[in-house]
Design a protein around this motif. Structure first.
Motif, short mmCIF file in Angstrom:
data_model
loop_
_atom_site.label_atom_id
_atom_site.label_comp_id
_atom_site.label_asym_id
_atom_site.label_seq_id
_atom_site.Cartn_x
_atom_site.Cartn_y
_atom_site.Cartn_z
N GLU A 174 39.58 54.23 32.74
CA GLU A 174 38.57 53.32 32.21
C GLU A 174 39.17 51.93 31.95
N ASN A 175 40.38 51.91 31.39
CA ASN A 175 41.04 50.62 31.14
C ASN A 175 41.34 49.91 32.47
N LYS A 177 39.72 50.37 35.25
CA LYS A 177 38.43 50.00 35.83
C LYS A 177 37.98 48.63 35.33
N GLN A 178 38.08 48.42 34.03
CA GLN A 178 37.66 47.14 33.47
C GLN A 178 38.53 45.99 33.98
N ILE A 181 37.35 45.20 37.53
CA ILE A 181 36.09 44.46 37.53
C ILE A 181 36.34 42.99 37.23
N SER A 182 37.18 42.74 36.24
CA SER A 182 37.49 41.35 35.88
C SER A 182 38.22 40.64 37.02
N GLU A 200 30.73 47.64 39.91
CA GLU A 200 30.46 48.14 38.56
C GLU A 200 30.55 49.67 38.49
#
Length: 425
Positions: A174-175, A177-178, A181-182, A200
């Motif tokens: 999850e970390n 993934k973010q 995305i950025s 997303e």
């Protein structure tokens, strides 16, 4: 117009099928040594199974599945890969309740993907796969990888390269993934439509995109290894230690993500470099899929596995000129002279075949000379001529085709003689 084979499929003919049988038998023998048991699942499943397990954002689900509606109006799909079906079976048959875990399984069977046919990539292809479900011990990860490496090396392939990575646990992913995305979002309009859609939902899949692999942002994308929490890092280090303990060399590639949504923690690929391939070619890949059993309605049961294409394996063997020790030829060709001998040969062959001998006779009423030519073409180790005289005396001459030497034996002892000479049991 003659009916032809569907595009992207193949007929595996005699002369080639023996090679398939050899490698499949090697797979079964190796799995037996590692204590994996065979599982056979349906060739088609409910479409939902693959949507939920493989992932809606994957090329397999979006573009490549053979999906149809059955007479009951249900959506069915020819299986595009094996893991989802094995895990579905594990859950449905409550194998998580077995006292001995993990449940160590393997499969060999056809898979189906609608994609552009090319060398080593068919629309119907045969996969060999291994799944170990029910343990999150890093030593089982190393064992699965070792099994795959041993299969290739034991068949004689050289230049093997093992690449591993960690995709992390749920928190680590999850970390990451973010961060992805950025990283990609400001320039996502420069990427293909698939990548834009995945940004997303599953940005990790962008790293696996073939269309945009040369985009500059791919080189500078955040590495999953920088986002592993302590548990994931420690797990990955243990997998590496176990591989080193078995003297299995490996390289770490942070860009290795695999193409299916269910992977986490350990991911790996085995590649080969050599003549006939040009660049390095991936032979197989796999990884850990904690959470997949829960997704399919079962209890928590972490798993790991891999799958390989037998077609691609045989291509690699051919490219490296590896000659498989495939058994060829006959043990004996029975040459007959006269109608009575032809009749008696039926029972003689029946007896020899029941003893496990590979034997043949003429069925086309050929002359003696033509029968001997047939024995040569079929690479017979021995020939036996049976005519009126042999039937009366009850004794035949057996000719060893390699050097032309001959010996006599009673017809009643023919099976024992050939069994001894050929080493059959």
């Amino acid at each position: 117009m003659a009916v032809q084979i569907p595009r992207g499929t193949q007929d595996i003919l005699p002369g080639t099928s023996e090679k398939w049988q050899y490698v499949e038998n090697r797979m079964r023998d190796l799995c037996r040594a590692f204590n994996y048991s065979e599982i056979r699942t349906p060739i088609f499943e409910q479409t939902e199974l693959f949507q939920r397990s493989v992932g809606d954002t994957t090329d397999i689900v979006q573009k490549e599945m053979y999906t149809f509606e059955d007479k009951g109006g249900r959506s069915m799909t020819l299986r595009p890969e094996g893991t989802a079906s094995v895990v579905r079976s594990y859950v449905e048959n409550k194998r998580f309740g077995l006292p001995d875990q993990p449940d160590k399984l393997y499969y060999i069977g056809p898979m189906f993907r609608y994609e552009r046919p090319q060398s080593g990539r068919m629309r119907q292809f045969v996969q060999f796969g291994v799944e170990a479900i029910g343990s999150d011990d890093p030593s089982i990860d190393a064992e699965v990888i070792a099994l795959a490496m041993e299969l290739y090396s034991s068949l004689g392939l050289k230049g093997l390269k093992l690449v591993i990575n960690s995709l992390g646990d749920k928190e680590s992913r999850e970390n990451h993934k973010q961060a992805l995305i950025s990283h990609f979002k400001p320039s996502i309009d420069e990427f293909c439509s698939d990548c834009q859609e995945r940004l997303e939902k599953n940005p990790l899949r962008i790293l696996d995109c073939k269309k945009d692999k040369d985009h500059p942002l791919m080189e500078t994308a955040p590495s999953i290894l920088d986002y592993l929490n302590e548990d994931s890092r420690r797990y990955f280090e243990k997998v590496q230690a176990f591989l080193s303990q078995m003297d299995i060399s490996f390289e770490i590639d942070p860009g290795l993500v695999r193409g299916l949504d269910y992977y986490n923690n350990t991911a790996f690929e085995i590649m080969i470099e050599g003549e006939g391939f040009g660049a390095i070619t991936t032979l197989t890949g796999g990884g850990r899929y904690n959470g997949l059993t829960e997704e399919l309605g079962g209890p928590e049961a972490p798993g790991i596995g891999f799958a390989l294409s037998i077609e691609r394996l045989l291509m690699a063997l051919s490219a490296q000129n590896v000659e498989l020790p495939v058994e060829k030829g006959l043990d004996c060709y029975v040459v007959t002279m006269g109608e009575k001998a032809e009749t008696e040969a039926v029972s003689i062959l029946w007896d020899l075949r029941r003893k496990g001998l590979r034997v043949e006779k003429d069925y086309m009423q050929k002359k003696i000379k033509a029968q001997f030519k047939a024995a040569d073409r079929m690479n017979a180790a021995y020939t036996v001529v049976i005519g009126e005289d042999e039937l009366q005396s009850g004794e035949v001459s057996i000719k060893k085709m390699s050097d032309g030497s001959q010996e006599k034996t009673a017809i009643a002892d023919l099976a024992a003689y050939l069994t001894d000479k050929t080493g059959r049991e």
